[in-house]
Design a protein around this motif. Structure first.
Motif, PDB file in Angstrom:
ATOM      1  N   PHE A   1      35.443   8.712  87.755  1.00 26.40           N
ATOM      2  CA  PHE A   1      34.598   8.823  88.952  1.00 26.40           C
ATOM      3  C   PHE A   1      34.288   7.443  89.516  1.00 26.40           C
ATOM      4  O   PHE A   1      34.467   7.179  90.696  1.00 26.40           O
ATOM      5  CB  PHE A   1      33.268   9.521  88.616  1.00 26.40           C
ATOM      6  CG  PHE A   1      33.384  10.998  88.334  1.00 26.40           C
ATOM      7  CD1 PHE A   1      34.491  11.722  88.784  1.00 26.40           C
ATOM      8  CD2 PHE A   1      32.396  11.660  87.634  1.00 26.40           C
ATOM      9  CE1 PHE A   1      34.591  13.087  88.533  1.00 26.40           C
ATOM     10  CE2 PHE A   1      32.499  13.018  87.379  1.00 26.40           C
ATOM     11  CZ  PHE A   1      33.587  13.724  87.829  1.00 26.40           C
ATOM     12  N   THR A   2      33.807   6.548  88.661  1.00 25.53           N
ATOM     13  CA  THR A   2      33.371   5.232  89.162  1.00 25.53           C
ATOM     14  C   THR A   2      34.528   4.447  89.764  1.00 25.53           C
ATOM     15  O   THR A   2      34.340   3.707  90.716  1.00 25.53           O
ATOM     16  CB  THR A   2      32.744   4.375  88.040  1.00 25.53           C
ATOM     17  OG1 THR A   2      33.269   4.818  86.807  1.00 25.53           O
ATOM     18  CG2 THR A   2      31.259   4.466  88.022  1.00 25.53           C
ATOM     19  N   GLN A   3      35.728   4.635  89.209  1.00 25.00           N
ATOM     20  CA  GLN A   3      36.834   3.832  89.711  1.00 25.00           C
ATOM     21  C   GLN A   3      37.488   4.420  90.943  1.00 25.00           C
ATOM     22  O   GLN A   3      38.110   3.715  91.724  1.00 25.00           O
ATOM     23  CB  GLN A   3      37.875   3.645  88.607  1.00 25.00           C
ATOM     24  CG  GLN A   3      37.406   2.642  87.580  1.00 25.00           C
ATOM     25  CD  GLN A   3      38.409   2.438  86.480  1.00 25.00           C
ATOM     26  OE1 GLN A   3      39.415   3.128  86.438  1.00 25.00           O
ATOM     27  NE2 GLN A   3      38.135   1.511  85.592  1.00 25.00           N
TER      28      GLN A   3
ATOM     29  N   ALA B   1      38.691  14.656  92.047  1.00 24.70           N
ATOM     30  CA  ALA B   1      38.879  14.272  90.652  1.00 24.70           C
ATOM     31  C   ALA B   1      39.800  15.228  89.900  1.00 24.70           C
ATOM     32  O   ALA B   1      39.784  15.295  88.684  1.00 24.70           O
ATOM     33  CB  ALA B   1      37.522  14.197  89.946  1.00 24.70           C
ATOM     34  N   MET B   2      40.610  15.974  90.648  1.00 30.06           N
ATOM     35  CA  MET B   2      41.497  16.951  90.015  1.00 30.06           C
ATOM     36  C   MET B   2      42.335  16.362  88.868  1.00 30.06           C
ATOM     37  O   MET B   2      42.452  16.983  87.815  1.00 30.06           O
ATOM     38  CB  MET B   2      42.399  17.581  91.081  1.00 30.06           C
ATOM     39  CG  MET B   2      42.450  19.094  91.062  1.00 30.06           C
ATOM     40  SD  MET B   2      40.973  19.875  90.444  1.00 30.06           S
ATOM     41  CE  MET B   2      41.477  21.536  90.359  1.00 30.06           C
ATOM     42  N   PRO B   3      42.922  15.180  89.048  1.00 37.51           N
ATOM     43  CA  PRO B   3      43.747  14.659  87.956  1.00 37.51           C
ATOM     44  C   PRO B   3      42.993  14.503  86.634  1.00 37.51           C
ATOM     45  O   PRO B   3      43.511  14.850  85.585  1.00 37.51           O
ATOM     46  CB  PRO B   3      44.203  13.292  88.471  1.00 37.51           C
ATOM     47  CG  PRO B   3      44.162  13.416  89.937  1.00 37.51           C
ATOM     48  CD  PRO B   3      43.010  14.316  90.245  1.00 37.51           C
ATOM     49  N   VAL B   4      41.760  14.010  86.698  1.00 37.69           N
ATOM     50  CA  VAL B   4      41.033  13.808  85.446  1.00 37.69           C
ATOM     51  C   VAL B   4      40.636  15.157  84.849  1.00 37.69           C
ATOM     52  O   VAL B   4      40.625  15.335  83.635  1.00 37.69           O
ATOM     53  CB  VAL B   4      39.822  12.861  85.621  1.00 37.69           C
ATOM     54  CG1 VAL B   4      38.680  13.537  86.333  1.00 37.69           C
ATOM     55  CG2 VAL B   4      39.355  12.349  84.261  1.00 37.69           C
TER      56      VAL B   4
ATOM     57  N   TYR C   1      28.963  13.480  85.745  1.00 40.34           N
ATOM     58  CA  TYR C   1      28.648  13.204  87.157  1.00 40.34           C
ATOM     59  C   TYR C   1      27.326  12.460  87.352  1.00 40.34           C
ATOM     60  O   TYR C   1      27.298  11.419  88.020  1.00 40.34           O
ATOM     61  CB  TYR C   1      28.693  14.525  87.948  1.00 40.34           C
ATOM     62  CG  TYR C   1      28.321  14.376  89.391  1.00 40.34           C
ATOM     63  CD1 TYR C   1      29.102  13.594  90.248  1.00 40.34           C
ATOM     64  CD2 TYR C   1      27.183  15.001  89.890  1.00 40.34           C
ATOM     65  CE1 TYR C   1      28.749  13.446  91.575  1.00 40.34           C
ATOM     66  CE2 TYR C   1      26.830  14.850  91.216  1.00 40.34           C
ATOM     67  CZ  TYR C   1      27.614  14.071  92.054  1.00 40.34           C
ATOM     68  OH  TYR C   1      27.266  13.917  93.354  1.00 40.34           O
ATOM     69  N   PRO C   2      26.232  12.926  86.726  1.00 35.41           N
ATOM     70  CA  PRO C   2      24.986  12.157  86.869  1.00 35.41           C
ATOM     71  C   PRO C   2      25.114  10.732  86.330  1.00 35.41           C
ATOM     72  O   PRO C   2      24.531   9.803  86.886  1.00 35.41           O
ATOM     73  CB  PRO C   2      23.980  12.952  86.037  1.00 35.41           C
ATOM     74  CG  PRO C   2      24.549  14.303  85.936  1.00 35.41           C
ATOM     75  CD  PRO C   2      26.023  14.160  85.972  1.00 35.41           C
ATOM     76  N   LEU C   3      25.893  10.567  85.276  1.00 33.87           N
ATOM     77  CA  LEU C   3      26.052   9.219  84.728  1.00 33.87           C
ATOM     78  C   LEU C   3      26.746   8.311  85.747  1.00 33.87           C
ATOM     79  O   LEU C   3      26.555   7.099  85.750  1.00 33.87           O
ATOM     80  CB  LEU C   3      26.873   9.256  83.442  1.00 33.87           C
ATOM     81  CG  LEU C   3      26.220   9.911  82.229  1.00 33.87           C
ATOM     82  CD1 LEU C   3      27.095   9.682  81.002  1.00 33.87           C
ATOM     83  CD2 LEU C   3      24.841   9.337  81.969  1.00 33.87           C
TER      84      LEU C   3
ATOM     85  N   ILE D   1      28.114  18.733  97.148  1.00 36.37           N
ATOM     86  CA  ILE D   1      28.822  17.457  96.952  1.00 36.37           C
ATOM     87  C   ILE D   1      29.690  17.519  95.716  1.00 36.37           C
ATOM     88  O   ILE D   1      30.867  17.169  95.725  1.00 36.37           O
ATOM     89  CB  ILE D   1      27.812  16.283  96.824  1.00 36.37           C
ATOM     90  CG1 ILE D   1      27.044  16.117  98.116  1.00 36.37           C
ATOM     91  CG2 ILE D   1      28.537  14.994  96.469  1.00 36.37           C
ATOM     92  CD1 ILE D   1      25.965  15.059  98.045  1.00 36.37           C
ATOM     93  N   LEU D   2      29.096  18.048  94.654  1.00 34.85           N
ATOM     94  CA  LEU D   2      29.836  18.097  93.398  1.00 34.85           C
ATOM     95  C   LEU D   2      31.056  19.005  93.520  1.00 34.85           C
ATOM     96  O   LEU D   2      32.175  18.618  93.157  1.00 34.85           O
ATOM     97  CB  LEU D   2      28.916  18.581  92.270  1.00 34.85           C
ATOM     98  CG  LEU D   2      29.566  18.717  90.887  1.00 34.85           C
ATOM     99  CD1 LEU D   2      30.100  17.386  90.415  1.00 34.85           C
ATOM    100  CD2 LEU D   2      28.570  19.257  89.872  1.00 34.85           C
TER     101      LEU D   2
END
Lengths: 298, 499
Positions: free
Chosen positions: A165-167, A196-199, A100-102, A187-188
Motif C-alpha cells: 500500500f505505502t509504495q 492492490a489486486m496483485p498483492v 489498511y489502517p497501518l 475508499i477501501l
C-alpha cells in the motif's frame, strides 16, 4: 540478402534457448510423471527393478487401496476445500483490514498496532498454551473453525500488504477520494482494493497453500475421523501403514491384506496435489495482470 | 462482478458458520441418574492410540450400559490415530486434559511422564479397588509398572516374552531338503550351512537380507530398548549386571561372524546403508532369510503379511525383560477426577471376559458372531477387511481372555500364557533405570554409537585390521561409558538389595 532485424533471433540461438527451456521443463515435469507411473506400478516390480518411467506391469492396487474409502476421501476433500476457500477469503479480509489502517498516516495508534502485530512474529506462546487455548478456553475441539482460525491473520502478510500500500498507493489518491465525498468503506473497497489486486493475489495464493497443506490442525483438534482434512487423511494413512509394517502385532490385525506401501505413497501425492494445480493458473492470471499494470504506471 | 463477489462471500461465510455450528460437539450433559445410594454416575474417559473405529459411539454406549450396575460410568473411549499419537499424547499430558485412563508405554514416554508426575500412584489403592489385578496369576508383571515403590502403570497381559532369530522362506528349505527343528535353539554357526546352500544354488536370491541395526542387536538377548543403547543386561544370563555390549564376548563373536558372512556374500551388500524393510524383500521372494522375532504368533502374523509359509530358527530361548512387559500399559493421569472408578474399570478390563472382548471386537451379532465358546468370526454383512469395529488385541487388559478371531489358532490364548510363564526371566526383571543423572553421557554415547555401529555390526570392513574397533572403544570411554555403567550398576544393586 535479407537484412536481419534487431529483434530477430538467429537459428542457433533459437535452438539453444529452446533447448535450455526444454531441459528446464523436463526437470520439472519428469519427476511428476515418475510419481504417476510409480503409483500405477506393481509393488513387487518396484522391489525388483526400482523406479521406472514406464511401468512394466501396470497395477492399480494402490489406488484401489486408497479409494476403498471413497466416501471418506470425498468428504475430506470437501472439508479441505471449504476450509481453504473460506479461510483464504476471511484471511484476506482480516489482513486487509489490519494492514489498511497501518498504511493510513492519519490513524492515531499506528505505531502501537504495527508493533503489536510485529511482536507476535518474534514471540509466541508455544504449542501447549495454544492447545489449551483452543480446546479448553475457546472449546473448539472437533469444530471446523479450529482448522480455519489458526491461520487467519499472519503478521508477515500484514506487513507485506502494508508495504505494498505505502509504495504503490499515494496519499493523494485517498485525499481526492475524500474530496469526492467517498466514505471510508467506499475508499477501501472501491479504490484501494482494485489498486492492490496483485498483492491480494499473492497473499491469497500463499494463504491458499498454507490452508491446503495443513494437516497439523486436524491432528490436534479433530478426533472424529470423518471430519479431517484430506492432507491429514493422507498423512495418517501413510503413518498407519508404516506402523503396521513395523509392528507385527498390529499387522496381524490387518489380516492378509497386502499393503502396497511404496506405490501408495505416490498415489497419495497424485491425489493430494489436485486442486493446487488448478489454483496456480487461476492466480497466475492475476499475477500477470498485476505485474503489467504495475509496470506501465511505473 | 461486485455483486457476484458479495454474493459468493456471503454464501461462503454462511457455509462456514452453519458447518461449524453443526459440527460443534453436543454437550453430553445427562441428568446424573442417582442409583439409590450406590455409586454416583460419573464420566470415564479412556484414551489410547489406534485407528478410530466407525462404531465407537455405539460400543461406548453398550459398555456404559453393561457396566451400569457395577460401575455406573458414562464410558467414553477415544482412539487417537497412530499418526498423531505422540503429539497428542504429549499435549494431553502437558495441558492437563481431564482423562481417567490413559495408555502409556516406554515408546510413548512412560518414564518421562511418570517422572513429571503425570500419573497417579495406585499402589495403595490397588488391593481395594482392583483385587482382580492384585491377585492375578501374572501379578508379578506389576513390578515393571513401578518406579521405586510407586505404581504408575498397569501392564496389559499380552505376548510379553520375546524370542528372536531368523525367519526363512519355508519353500526354499523344502526345495533343498534341509532339516529344521522348531524346538531347537540354533547358534549363528549352525545356520551358516543353510546360507551356503542358498548362496551356491540360487544366484538371484540374497541368503540373508537385513539392516545393520537389526543384524546384531536383534540376534542377542540384551535387555535393551533402543538399537543404540551401549550398555545393557544379558536377559538370559544369571547375573544382573550392566555391561558394555560392544565389549562382551557374545558381541565380539557375532561381530566376527557378521564380517565372515559379509565376505562370503551371504548378507546383502548394501547392509550398511539400506532402509528397505526386510520383510518386503522376503515377501517379494528376493531373499531367503531375515532377522526377526521367531516365536510362533509373531511368525504366523508375518506369514500372513508375506503370503508365504515361513520357518523360524530361534537364536535364543524365549526371554522376558522389563521393557517387554512395559510394552503396553494403562495409567491413571493425575487429572482424573475419579481415580477409584478408573481403577475399578481397569480391574474389570483384566477380569471381565465380556468387557475385554467388547473393547476389542465390538458387539456380539452386530460385529461378530460366535463360532464356538471361544472362537468368533465377522458378523454377516461385515467385511473382514474393513470391519466397523475391530481393535488391537494386545492393548486391553488381559489378552488371554480374548476370543480367537477368524482363522486364528484357537489355542492362541493358552499358548500365550505358556509362552510368557515358560520364558526365561531377566535377572533384573522389574528394574527400570532412572537415567536423569546421565543425560549428557547417554547423548554422547548414542552419538558415538550412531557413528560406528553401522560399520562395526554390519561386517562391511575388517574392524580389527583397520583399527576401527579400538578407536570405537576408546571413543566410548571418552564419552563416559564407565560413568554410565557405574551409575547403572549402583542403582541396580540398590534395587536388588531391596528385593
Amino acid at each position: 540478402m535479407k537484412k536481419r532485424s534487431l529483434t530477430e533471433i538467429t537459428i542457433p540461438s533459437k535452438i539453444l534457448i529452446n533447448l535450455i527451456f526444454i531441459i528446464v521443463s523436463l526437470i520439472c515435469i519428469v519427476p511428476f510423471i515418475l510419481v504417476i507411473s510409480v503409483s500405477i506400478t506393481d509393488e513387487s516390480i518396484i522391489m525388483r527393478e526400482g523406479y521406472r518411467l514406464i511401468p512394466s506391469v501396470v497395477n492399480l492396487s494402490a489406488y484401489e487401496y486408497l479409494f476403498t474409502d471413497i466416501n471418506q476421501i470425498v468428504r475430506s476433500y470437501m472439508i479441505s476445500i471449504i476450509v481453504t476457500a473460506s479461510g483464504t477469503l476471511l484471511s484476506l479480509i482480516l489482513t486487509a483490514m489490519y494492514a489498511y489502517p497501518l498504511y493510513r498516516k492519519d490513524f492515531p495508534f499506528r505505531k502501537f498496532f504495527a508493533f503489536f502485530i510485529f511482536f507476535t512474529m518474534l514471540f509466541n506462546g508455544g504449542l501447549v498454551p495454544f492447545y489449551i487455548m483452543y480446546t479448553q478456553v475457546l472449546n473448539l475441539r472437533n469444530n471446523l473453525f479450529a482448522l480455519i482460525m489458526p491461520f487467519l491473520l499472519n503478521p508477515f502478510f500484514v506487513i507485506i500488504m502494508r508495504t505494498y500500500f505505502t509504495q504503490n498507493i499515494p496519499d493523494s489518491v485517498i485525499e481526492s477520494a475524500i474530496l469526492d465525498g467517498a466514505g471510508e468503506l467506499r475508499i477501501l473497497t472501491k479504490i484501494i482494493l482494485p489498486l492492490a489486486m496483485p498483492v491480494f493475489a499473492t497473499i491469497g495464493l500463499f494463504v491458499t497453500i498454507i490452508y491446503w497443506n495443513d494437516w497439523f490442525m486436524s491432528l490436534l483438534f479433530i478426533s472424529k475421523n470423518e471430519n479431517i482434512s484430506i492432507q491429514y487423511y493422507m498423512y495418517k494413512t501413510m503413518l498407519n501403514i508404516q506402523f503396521m509394517l513395523n509392528n507385527p502385532q498390529a499387522a496381524a490385525m490387518a489380516g492378509s491384506i497386502k499393503i502396497p506401501s511404496e506405490t501408495i505413497r505416490m498415489a497419495m501425492a497424485v491425489v493430494g496435489i489436485g486442486p493446487i494445480v488448478i489454483a496456480y493458473p487461476f492466480f497466475q492470471r492475476y499475477f500477470v495482470k498485476g505485474l503489467t499494470v504495475g509496470a506501465i504506471k511505473g | 462482478m461486485n455483486k457476484k463477489m458479495r454474493f459468493t462471500l456471503t454464501m461462503l461465510i454462511g457455509t462456514v458458520l452453519v458447518l461449524s455450528l453443526t459440527m460443534c460437539k453436543k454437550s453430553d450433559a445427562q441428568a446424573a441418574a442417582e442409583n439409590d445410594g450406590a455409586l454416583k454416575q460419573v464420566n470415564l474417559k479412556m484414551i489410547a492410540p489406534g485407528t478410530p473405529q466407525v462404531d465407537q459411539a455405539l460400543v461406548n454406549a453398550s459398555i456404559s450400559e453393561y457396566l451400569a450396575d457395577e460401575l455406573n460410568v458414562n464410558f467414553e473411549f477415544e482412539q487417537i490415530d497412530w499418526a498423531g499419537w505422540q503429539d497428542r499424547n504429549n499435549l494431553i499430558i502437558a495441558s492437563g486434559e481431564e482423562v481417567d485412563v490413559l495408555f502409556t508405554a516406554p515408546w510413548s514416554g512412560y518414564e518421562t511422564n511418570a517422572a513429571k508426575g503425570a500419573f497417579l500412584d495406585v499402589a495403595e489403592m490397588l488391593p481395594e479397588y482392583a483385587p482382580g489385578i492384585a491377585n492375578s496369576n501374572y501379578n508379578w508383571t506389576l513390578v515393571a509398572g513401578k518406579v521405586g515403590d510407586k505404581l504408575y502403570g498397569i501392564p496389559t497381559y499380552q505376548m510379553m516374552a520375546q524370542q528372536r532369530g531368523f525367519l526363512v522362506n519355508k519353500a526354499l528349505l523344502d526345495k533343498y531338503d534341509m532339516e529344521f527343528d522348531e524346538s531347537k535353539v540354533y547358534s549363528p554357526e549352525d545356520f551358516e550351512p543353510y546360507l551356503k546352500v542358498i548362496k551356491e544354488n540360487e544366484p538371484n536370491i540374497i541368503p540373508l537380507y537385513t539392516l545393520h541395526s537389526k543384524l546384531l542387536s536383534f540376534t542377542d538377548p540384551w535387555e535393551r530398548q533402543g538399537p543404540l543403547e551401549v550398555t545393557s543386561i544379558d536377559a538370559t544370563g544369571d547375573e544382573a549386571v550392566y555391561q558394555n555390549i560392544y565389549k562382551s564376548d557374545m558381541y565380539i563373536k557375532n561381530m566376527k561372524i557378521a564380517r565372515d558372512w559379509f565376505e562370503k556374500g551371504y548378507v546383502n551388500a548394501d547392509i550398511a546403508t539400506t532402509r528397505e524393510d526386510p520383510i518386503n524383500m522376503l515377501a517379494a521372494g528376493n531373499c531367503f532369510a531375515i532377522v526377526f522375532q521367531t516365536n510362533p504368533p509373531a511368525r504366523a502374523s508375518q506369514e500372513k503379511m508375506c503370503g508365504k509359509e515361513l520357518a523360524g530358527f530361534h537364536l535364543m530361548p524365549a526371554f522376558m525383560a522389563t521393557s517387554l512387559i512395559q510394552g503396553a500399559m494403562f495409567s491413571i493421569p493425575r487429572t482424573s477426577k475419579n481415580p477409584e472408578r478408573a481403577l475399578m474399570f481397569l480391574d474389570k478390563m483384566h477380569t471381565d471376559k465380556k468387557l475385554v472382548n467388547m473393547l476389542v471386537y465390538g458387539l456380539e451379532d452386530r460385529h461378530f458372531v460366535k463360532v464356538s465358546d471361544n472362537a468368533i468370526k465377522a458378523a454377516p454383512g461385515i467385511d473382514p477387511d474393513k470391519p466397523s469395529y475391530y481393535n488391537l488385541q494386545w492393548m486391553f487388559g488381559n489378552q488371554a481372555l480374548l476370543y480367537t478371531y477368524g482363522d486364528e489358532d484357537p489355542e492362541a490364548p493358552s499358548l500365550l500364557d505358556k509362552f510368557n510363564q515358560d520364558a526365561i526371566k531377566s535377572p533384573a526383571l522389574g528394574f527400570t533405570y532412572d537415567s536423569s543423572a546421565m543425560r549428557n553421557e547417554i547423548a554422547a554415547l548414542s552419538n558415538v554409537a550412531a557413528e560406528f555401529d553401522p560399520v562395526i555390526s554390519a561386517g562391511v570392513v575388517d574392524v580389527y585390521k583397520e583399527g576401527t574397533y579400538d578407536t570405537f572403544l576408546a571413543k566410548l570411554e571418552a564419552a563416559g561409558i564407565d560413568r554410565l555403567l557405574e551409575d547403572q550398576n549402583k542403582q541396580l544393586n540398590e534395587w536388588l538389595s531391596q528385593q
